[in-house]
Each structure stands twice: as structure tokens, then as C-alpha cells.
Enzyme design. Structure first.
Site, PDB file in Angstrom:
ATOM      1  CG  ASN A 204     -24.951 -11.505  43.716  1.00  0.00           C
ATOM      2  OD1 ASN A 204     -24.302 -12.221  42.968  1.00  0.00           O
ATOM      3  ND2 ASN A 204     -24.727 -10.220  43.825  1.00  0.00           N
TER       4      ASN A 204
ATOM      5  CD  GLU B 248     -23.126 -14.352  51.439  1.00  0.00           C
ATOM      6  OE1 GLU B 248     -23.923 -14.016  50.544  1.00  0.00           O
ATOM      7  OE2 GLU B 248     -22.260 -13.590  51.877  1.00  0.00           O
TER       8      GLU B 248
ATOM      9  CB  CYS C 215     -25.502 -13.348  54.588  1.00  0.00           C
ATOM     10  SG  CYS C 215     -26.459 -13.228  53.068  1.00  0.00           S
TER      11      CYS C 215
HETATM   12  N1  THU Z   1     -24.148  -9.563  48.209  1.00  0.00           N
HETATM   13  C1  THU Z   1     -24.112 -10.913  48.392  1.00  0.00           C
HETATM   14  O1  THU Z   1     -24.616 -11.682  47.568  1.00  0.00           O
HETATM   15  N2  THU Z   1     -23.516 -11.386  49.502  1.00  0.00           N
HETATM   16  C2  THU Z   1     -22.874 -10.614  50.423  1.00  0.00           C
HETATM   17  O2  THU Z   1     -22.434 -11.124  51.417  1.00  0.00           O
HETATM   18  C3  THU Z   1     -22.719  -9.180  50.196  1.00  0.00           C
HETATM   19  C4  THU Z   1     -23.614  -8.618  49.158  1.00  0.00           C
HETATM   20  C5  THU Z   1     -24.797  -9.053  47.002  1.00  0.00           C
HETATM   21  C6  THU Z   1     -26.139  -8.436  47.228  1.00  0.00           C
HETATM   22  C7  THU Z   1     -26.242  -7.557  46.001  1.00  0.00           C
HETATM   23  O3  THU Z   1     -26.745  -8.351  44.922  1.00  0.00           O
HETATM   24  C8  THU Z   1     -24.832  -7.166  45.683  1.00  0.00           C
HETATM   25  O4  THU Z   1     -24.005  -8.080  46.385  1.00  0.00           O
HETATM   26  C9  THU Z   1     -24.486  -5.756  46.096  1.00  0.00           C
HETATM   27  O5  THU Z   1     -24.839  -5.501  47.405  1.00  0.00           O
END
Ligand code: THU
Length: 138
Positions: free
Chosen positions: A46, A59, A93
Site C-alpha cells: 500500500n 492489491e 479491491c
Molecule cells: N489496505 C490495503 O492495502 N489493502 C486492503 O485490503 C485493506 C487496506 C490499506 C489501505 C490503507 O493504506 C491501510 O491499509 C489502512 O486502511
């Protein structure tokens, strides 16, 4: 390759990139690794932004890597994060995965201090809208 070996390779790939996640706002690092049709693994983390909605999930990063490499079919996807609870893909996602995966594809969610949870895409996104809904074959 055996299923356990594939899962281990995906876990390792997700964990490798998770370290590089840019998360100054949530402090919640996520890694994702996709096994694609070509047998290769594509990973993403992320990447948050000071303008919050511009942040990108792990993702989405992994999907971008896969598509940039010319691949369009997800065979399996593994998501890692901290804590005991499985890190479930957000609603957006799930839909992004739907674009490149069949409904039976397994999504593994893993808070690395706990146990991995395996669910199919159909379980996480039932009654979904996808390419076929617009007459496009996957
Ligand atoms: N996040 C993801 O990268 N993937 C997920 O499936 C759930 C949430 C990230 C987004 C944000 O940067 C952090 O987790 C908190 O929500």
C-alpha cells in the site's frame, strides 16, 4: 509445485514488499502477491498519500505489476498485514480482483501473527458484477 509451496512463495513475496509500504497515516502496512497464469508472482504494497483518497491498496499495486507484465489472469492471491486477524481485501479491491480472476480463485488473508484464512472470490464478492455483465469474455 505443491499448494503449500505456492502459498509459501506468495507469503514470502507479499512480506518482502510489505516492508516498503508507505503508510505515514495509518501505520498499517499491507503486502499482496499474485500468482498469475504465466507462473510468475507479482507483488505490491500500500502507498498512502497526504490527500487520503489518493492512497493505493497493496492489491491494486500487485494487479498493476501483473498487467504491466502482460498478464491478465489471477490464479491465487495472498494478502499479508500485521496482527492476528486476517487482513481482508477492501470492497474496492475485491472488485479489482474480480476483473482478473474467476469466481473460484482463492484469496488468502493473513495477519502474520495469526493463521491464514482462505476464501474464494465468490465468497468474498457474491452476486458480483464483472466483465461478463458487459458481454466481455475473461
Ligand atoms: N489496505 C490495503 O492495502 N489493502 C486492503 O485490503 C485493506 C487496506 C490499506 C489501505 C490503507 O493504506 C491501510 O491499509 C489502512 O486502511
Amino acid at each position: 509445485m505443491k499448494k503449500e509451496d505456492i502459498n509459501k512463495a506468495l507469503f514470502n513475496a507479499a512480506e518482502k514488499v510489505r516492508k516498503n509500504a508507505h503508510v505515514p497515516y495509518s501505520n498499517f502496512k499491507v503486502g499482496a502477491a499474485i500468482l498469475a497464469d504465466d507462473g510468475n508472482i507479482y507483488a505490491g504494497c500500500n502507498v498512502e498519500n497526504a490527500a487520503y483518497p489518493e492512497g493505493v491498496c497493496a492489491e491494486a499495486g500487485a494487479i498493476s505489476q501483473m498487467v504491466a507484465a502482460g498478464q491478465k489472469q489471477i490464479k491465487r492471491i495472498y494478502i499479508t498485514g500485521s496482527g492476528f486477524d486476517p487482513v481482508m481485501p477492501c470492497g474496492g479491491c475485491r472488485q479489482k480482483i474480480r476483473e482478473f480472476a474467476s469466481l473460484g480463485v482463492i484469496i488468502i488473508s493473513h495477519g502474520v501473527d495469526g493463521e491464514p484464512l482462505e476464501k474464494t472470490l465468490d465468497e468474498l464478492l457474491p452476486f458480483s458484477f464483472g466483465p461478463e455483465s458487459l458481454g466481455v469474455k475473461k
